[in-house]
Design a protein around this motif. Structure first.
Motif, short mmCIF file in Angstrom:
data_model
loop_
_atom_site.label_atom_id
_atom_site.label_comp_id
_atom_site.label_asym_id
_atom_site.label_seq_id
_atom_site.Cartn_x
_atom_site.Cartn_y
_atom_site.Cartn_z
N ARG A 70 47.34 45.12 38.24
CA ARG A 70 45.95 44.85 38.60
C ARG A 70 45.13 46.13 38.60
O ARG A 70 45.54 47.15 39.17
CB ARG A 70 45.91 44.23 40.00
N GLY A 71 43.98 46.07 37.90
CA GLY A 71 43.03 47.19 37.96
C GLY A 71 42.01 46.89 39.04
O GLY A 71 42.32 46.88 40.23
N GLY A 79 43.71 37.21 34.11
CA GLY A 79 44.82 38.12 33.76
C GLY A 79 45.50 38.75 34.96
O GLY A 79 46.72 38.91 34.98
N ALA A 149 38.96 45.98 26.07
CA ALA A 149 37.56 45.71 26.43
C ALA A 149 36.61 46.20 25.34
O ALA A 149 36.90 47.16 24.63
CB ALA A 149 37.23 46.38 27.76
N GLY A 151 32.11 45.75 24.81
CA GLY A 151 30.87 46.20 25.44
C GLY A 151 29.81 46.44 24.40
O GLY A 151 30.06 46.33 23.19
C1 LIG Z 1 29.81 41.75 35.47
C2 LIG Z 1 30.93 41.87 34.47
C3 LIG Z 1 30.64 42.32 33.20
C4 LIG Z 1 31.66 42.45 32.26
N1 LIG Z 1 31.35 42.93 31.01
C5 LIG Z 1 32.32 43.11 30.11
C6 LIG Z 1 31.99 43.65 28.81
O1 LIG Z 1 30.85 43.96 28.49
N2 LIG Z 1 33.02 43.80 27.95
C7 LIG Z 1 34.31 43.48 28.27
O2 LIG Z 1 35.19 43.65 27.43
N3 LIG Z 1 34.62 42.96 29.47
C8 LIG Z 1 33.67 42.77 30.40
N4 LIG Z 1 33.98 42.26 31.64
C9 LIG Z 1 35.38 41.85 31.93
C10 LIG Z 1 36.26 42.91 32.63
O3 LIG Z 1 35.48 43.84 33.36
C11 LIG Z 1 37.15 43.61 31.63
O4 LIG Z 1 38.09 42.69 31.10
C12 LIG Z 1 37.91 44.81 32.18
O5 LIG Z 1 38.59 45.43 31.12
C13 LIG Z 1 38.91 44.45 33.29
O6 LIG Z 1 39.28 45.65 33.94
P1 LIG Z 1 39.89 45.62 35.41
O7 LIG Z 1 40.21 47.01 35.79
O8 LIG Z 1 39.01 44.87 36.33
O9 LIG Z 1 41.24 44.82 35.17
P2 LIG Z 1 41.82 43.54 35.92
O10 LIG Z 1 40.85 42.42 35.90
O11 LIG Z 1 42.38 43.95 37.22
O12 LIG Z 1 43.02 43.19 34.95
C14 LIG Z 1 42.79 42.72 33.66
C15 LIG Z 1 44.12 42.61 32.92
O13 LIG Z 1 44.66 43.90 32.73
C16 LIG Z 1 45.98 43.97 33.27
N5 LIG Z 1 46.13 45.34 33.77
C17 LIG Z 1 45.32 46.00 34.64
N6 LIG Z 1 45.76 47.26 34.81
C18 LIG Z 1 46.88 47.39 34.04
C19 LIG Z 1 47.81 48.45 33.80
N7 LIG Z 1 47.68 49.64 34.36
N8 LIG Z 1 48.83 48.21 32.96
C20 LIG Z 1 49.00 47.02 32.36
N9 LIG Z 1 48.16 45.98 32.56
C21 LIG Z 1 47.12 46.17 33.38
C22 LIG Z 1 46.04 42.88 34.33
O14 LIG Z 1 47.35 42.43 34.54
C23 LIG Z 1 45.17 41.81 33.69
O15 LIG Z 1 45.92 41.06 32.77
C24 LIG Z 1 32.99 42.10 32.59
C25 LIG Z 1 33.27 41.66 33.89
C26 LIG Z 1 32.26 41.53 34.81
C27 LIG Z 1 32.59 41.04 36.19
#
Ligand SMILES: Cc1cc2nc3c(=O)[nH]c(=O)nc-3n(C[C@H](O)[C@H](O)[C@H](O)COP(=O)(O)OP(=O)(O)OC[C@H]3O[C@@H](n4cnc5c(N)ncnc54)[C@H](O)[C@@H]3O)c2cc1C
Length: 459
Positions: A70-71, A79, A149, A151
Motif C-alpha cells: 500500500r502506498g 489495488g 500512473a 497524468g
Molecule cells: C483525485 C485523484 C486524482 C487522480 N489522478 C490520477 C491521474 O491523473 N493519473 C493516474 O494515473 N492516476 C490518478 N489517480 C489514481 C492514483 O492516484 C494512482 O493510481 C496512484 O498511482 C496510486 O498511488 P498510491 O500511492 O495511492 O498507491 P495505492 O493506491 O496505495 O496502491 C496502488 C497499487 O499499487 C500497489 N503498490 C503500492 N505501493 C507499492 C509498492 N511499493 N510495491 C508494489 N506495489 C505497490 C498497491 O498494492 C496497489 O495495487 C488519481 C487519484 C485521485 C484520488
C-alpha cells in the motif's frame, strides 16, 4: 488464509512494536482506497527497508496469509484493498529521496516518497520528473510504478513506465532482486522492470526506484479554450494531434465537471461552457510562442468561442488546481459514482464523446467526462444512487456498452487506473484467454503460494 495473534507477534519481532498494529481503528484506516469498498486487514505493518519486507513475506509463505502493498491508498480500482485480510504493508516509512544525480539525470528514491516531493526536489536542481498524476500531492512513487500512473503531461512525455529505469524488488517468496540499469541503455536479460511496472503489487514489493529525469523546460505556457459544444472540443483535440502539434498537456472538462469544480473551489471557470480544454506547451521561448500560436489558430478555426493565455504563474496554478479538483469535487457531489478510465485512438475522441452523450440520454443518468484528452484518455463518471436498483442496473449496462464501443474503436478499458478488483470482471473483454492464462503462469512463477495481493486482476 491464516492469520493469528501469534503470527502478529512474529511480525512485531521483525519490525518493532511501534511499526505494526492489530488495533481495529488502525486496521480501519488501511481498509479503504478511493473505490468506497472496504476490507479490513488483520494487521497493518510499516516496514523500514527491503529486509523487513522480505522477512514479512517469508512469514506469509510459511503461515499462508495475504500481504497487500500500500502506498497512499489513492488508487481508483481497489489495488491496495486487502480483500483476503492478512497484512496491509504500508510503505510510508520508506520515504527518502536517496539522491538526485545531475550528471546522469537520474533520481534514486524509496517507494513511499510523495510524487510531488520528487517534482519539487528535481526542480530545485533544474531538473524535471514528468509523470504527474492529478493526485501527485498525495500519491506515492511506489503506487505510481505499480499502477503505471499517467497524468496530464503524458501527451508529450509518456507515463511512469517511461521513467522507471530500474527497481529494487522483494519477490513474494522473499528474495531481494535488482532490475534494470542506471545507464541510459541496457538490454541484458528479460525486461523485469517493465514487467513490474503496472503489475499492481501482485508480482513483488518495490522498495527502491531509479528514475529518469529530464532538464527542466525553459518556458511553460498554459491556455484555456472555451467551447459551446462538447463535440467541437473533442474534434479540436483530434485536429491538434493531426496537425502534428505536441503540447505537453491537453485536458478536457465537460460542463458537469466545470460546474462541479467551480462549486468546489471557485476558480472562475466558465460554468456556461459545454466544454473547456486546458492546453500547455513547453520548450524554449521561441518554440512555445510558435506552438501556442498554432494551437490558438486550430482552436479558433475549430469553433472555440474564447482562447485565453494564462498571464501569470498564479493563473496557471489556478487552472491546474481547478482541473485537479474535478475528481474530489465529483466525489463530494456523488460518492456512489462509477468511475471509468477508457482510452481511444486520438482520432476517435469525437466518437466516444458522442457515445457518452447518447448513453446519458438513453439511461437518464448524469454522465460526467473529463481527463487527458490529448492521450485519448477520458475519465467517464456515472453519477447515481447505488441504493436505487434501476439506476444501478442501467449504469452497469452503460459501462458494458461503453467498454464494448471503446474496444471496437481500437481503445482500451483502462489508461492509467489499472484493473484491481473493480475492472477484473471486464478484463476478458480486452485480453484473450491465452494471454490471461500466460499472466496466471507468470504470477505462479513469482508467487507460488499466492500470498501477494491476492484477488486482483484475475491472476
Ligand atoms: C483525485 C485523484 C486524482 C487522480 N489522478 C490520477 C491521474 O491523473 N493519473 C493516474 O494515473 N492516476 C490518478 N489517480 C489514481 C492514483 O492516484 C494512482 O493510481 C496512484 O498511482 C496510486 O498511488 P498510491 O500511492 O495511492 O498507491 P495505492 O493506491 O496505495 O496502491 C496502488 C497499487 O499499487 C500497489 N503498490 C503500492 N505501493 C507499492 C509498492 N511499493 N510495491 C508494489 N506495489 C505497490 C498497491 O498494492 C496497489 O495495487 C488519481 C487519484 C485521485 C484520488
Amino acid at each position: 488464509m491464516a492469520f493469528s495473534h501469534s503470527v502478529f507477534k512474529k511480525i512485531e519481532a521483525i519490525v518493532g512494536k511501534a511499526n505494526c498494529s492489530e488495533k481495529r481503528e488502525d486496521r480501519f484506516c488501511y481498509a479503504y482506497d478511493t473505490t468506497s469498498e472496504a476490507f479490513y486487514p488483520d494487521a497493518v505493518v510499516f516496514p523500514k527497508d527491503a529486509r523487513d519486507v522480505s522477512a514479512v513475506l517469508q512469514l506469509a509463505n510459511k503461515h499462508g496469509f495475504a500481504v497487500t502493498p500500500r502506498g497512499a491508498g489513492s488508487g481508483m480500482t481497489g489495488g491496495s484493498l486487502p480483500v483476503k485480510g492478512g497484512v496491509a504493508l504500508a510503505m510510508a516509512r520508506l520515504n527518502r529521496i536517496i539522491h538526485i544525480d545531475r550528471d546522469n539525470l537520474i533520481a534514486v528514491a524509496e517507494p513511499g516518497v510523495i510524487t510531488g516531493d520528487l517534482h519539487r526536489a528535481a526542480l530545485k536542481q533544474g531538473l524535471f520528473y514528468p509523470p504527474d498524476p492529478a493526485s501527485s500531492d498525495f500519491c506515492t512513487l511506489g503506487g505510481n510504478a505499480a499502477e503505471c500512473a499517467g497524468g496530464p503531461k503524458a501527451v508529450k512525455y509518456g507515463v511512469t513506465r517511461d521513467y522507471v529505469m530500474g527497481l529494487e524488488v522483494v519477490l513474494p517468496t522473499g528474495e531481494i532482486i535488482q532490475t534494470g540499469v542506471e545507464t541510459a541503455k541496457g538490454v541484458v536479460g528479460y525486461d523485469l522492470t517493465r514487467l513490474m511496472v503496472g503489475s499492481e503489487g501482485t508480482l513483488g514489493v518495490i522498495t527502491r526506484l531509479t528514475l529518469r529525469l529530464l532538464p527542466k523546460p525553459e518556458v511553460v505556457k498554459t491556455a484555456t479554450a472555451v467551447f459551446d459544444h462538447m463535440e467541437t472540443a473533442a474534434e479540436t483535440v483530434s485536429e491538434i494531434i493531426r496537425q502534428g502539434l505536441v503540447p505537453r498537456a491537453i485536458e478536457y472538462m465537460d460542463n458537469a465537471s466545470i460546474r462541479c469544480a467551480e462549486a468546489y473551489i471557485h476558480a472562475g471557470l466558465p460554468v456556461d461552457a459545454e466544454a473547456i480544454l486546458i492546453l500547455e506547451v513547453d520548450g524554449s521561448l521561441g518554440e512555445t510562442a510558435h506552438s501556442m500560436e498554432r494551437i490558438e489558430t486550430v482552436c479558433r478555426a475549430s469553433g472555440a468561442r474564447e482562447f485565453t493565455l494564462a498571464a501569470t504563474e498564479s493563473e496557471t496554478a489556478g487552472l491546474w488546481k481547478a482541473r485537479k479538483a474535478v475528481s474530489p469535487a465529483l466525489f463530494a457531489y456523488g460518492p456512489d459514482k462509477i468511475n471509468e478510465d477508457i482510452v481511444v485512438p486520438r482520432s476517435k475522441i469525437p466518437d466516444i464523446v458522442k457515445k457518452i452523450k447518447e448513453l446519458s440520454r438513453e439511461t437518464g443518468l448524469t454522465m460526467v467526462s473529463f481527463g487527458h484528452a490529448g492521450d485519448g484518455n477520458i475519465h467517464f463518471n456515472i453519477m447515481l444512487d447505488k441504493k436505487n436498483q434501476d439506476q444501478l442496473s442501467k449504469a452497469h449496462t452503460a459501462v458494458d456498452q461503453l467498454f464494448d464501443y471503446t474496444l471496437s474503436l481500437g481503445g482500451t478499458i483502462s489508461g492509467e487506473h489499472g484493473v484491481g478488483t473493480s475492472k477484473a470482471a471486464y478484463m476478458t473483454k480486452e485480453i484473450s484467454p491465452e494471454a490471461i492464462a500466460l499472466m496466471r503462469r507468470i504470477k505462479f512463477a513469482f508467487d507460488p503460494a499466492g500470498i501477494l495481493n491476492p484477488g486482483k486482476m484475475q491472476v
